[in-house]
Design a protein around this motif. Sequence first.
Motif: not given
Length: 308
Positions: A227-237, A258-274
């Motif tokens: 069910n796509g984790c019950f999220l819209e595609e790319n919703q969290l970013l 399992v969860c390659p680092p690219h995803t963590a990089w995307e989440l943190a990129d531009g989030w200045h308090k992360a």
Amino acid sequence: MVEPFDQRRIDMGDGHVIYLEQSGNPEGVPVIVLHGGPGGGCSPYMRRFFDPAHYRTILFDQRGCGRSRPHAEVDKNTTQHLIHDIQVIRQDLEIERAVLFGGSWGATLAVAYAEAHPESVLALVLRGVFLGRREELDWFYGGGAARFFPDRWADFLAPIPEAERGDLIAAYHRRLFSGDRAQEVRHAQPWVMWENALAGLEISGPGHAPPDYARAFARLENHYFVNGCFLEENQLLRDRHRIEHLPAVIVQGRYDMVCPPHTAWELADGWHKAELRLVPASGHALSEPRIAAELVRVMDGFRDDAAF
């Protein structure tokens, strides 16, 4: 070992009863721990990251798993239901704001909850980031990780006829929800073992999970993924702007398969308090020695800096 000072069950009013425990300092900084899976459940090991003199640690088993009931149930079990449950827990415990501490699926849920209720969050501590997107599911269930672990991938493919291997999440779904408990348990084992085999940098033997645990874990995880984790595609970013005022530390294994680092990089990129901390010689699991040590450093750092 830190022992709970409170254990309770909370009736969510729709057929689900959630197990919850509290440990540490009842007057301390509240931390809500979000386990992985979906379907993994919480464990006493998860208490070890928090100084019991400083933190009030809240662990709970999400719907359908661990000591929550009904076991392995997917009805009324979505990301939105889990967000609701965290709200109920927070209100029941009279917590105004809390640190969210989650890894893998727990990181997904932490970000989803924070974006829905940013006013209720002090900070986020995330590990092994997963954002519930199609590309991440394709990596793990569509042959990406298989290029590194062809032997384990062969074990995962074996129960599925060749004609159905174009969509393994759907193929396993048909068997995990067949209504035949023996068949569900039989197919839960390779589902769980594929993930477990890749979770740590040091790969152990295939082994077997306890049948009830394996069935709950596999059914719940598969239910969310189909069910796509019950999220819209790319919703969290897309909605990250809602939480960019909050401090966050992301602990990510450099060799997480399992969860390659690219995803963590995307989440943190531009989030200045992360702050993204890439941990060398480490994979995905919470129990990885360098991952565990880094998470303790993060929580001790918040304590020592009197961040809250």
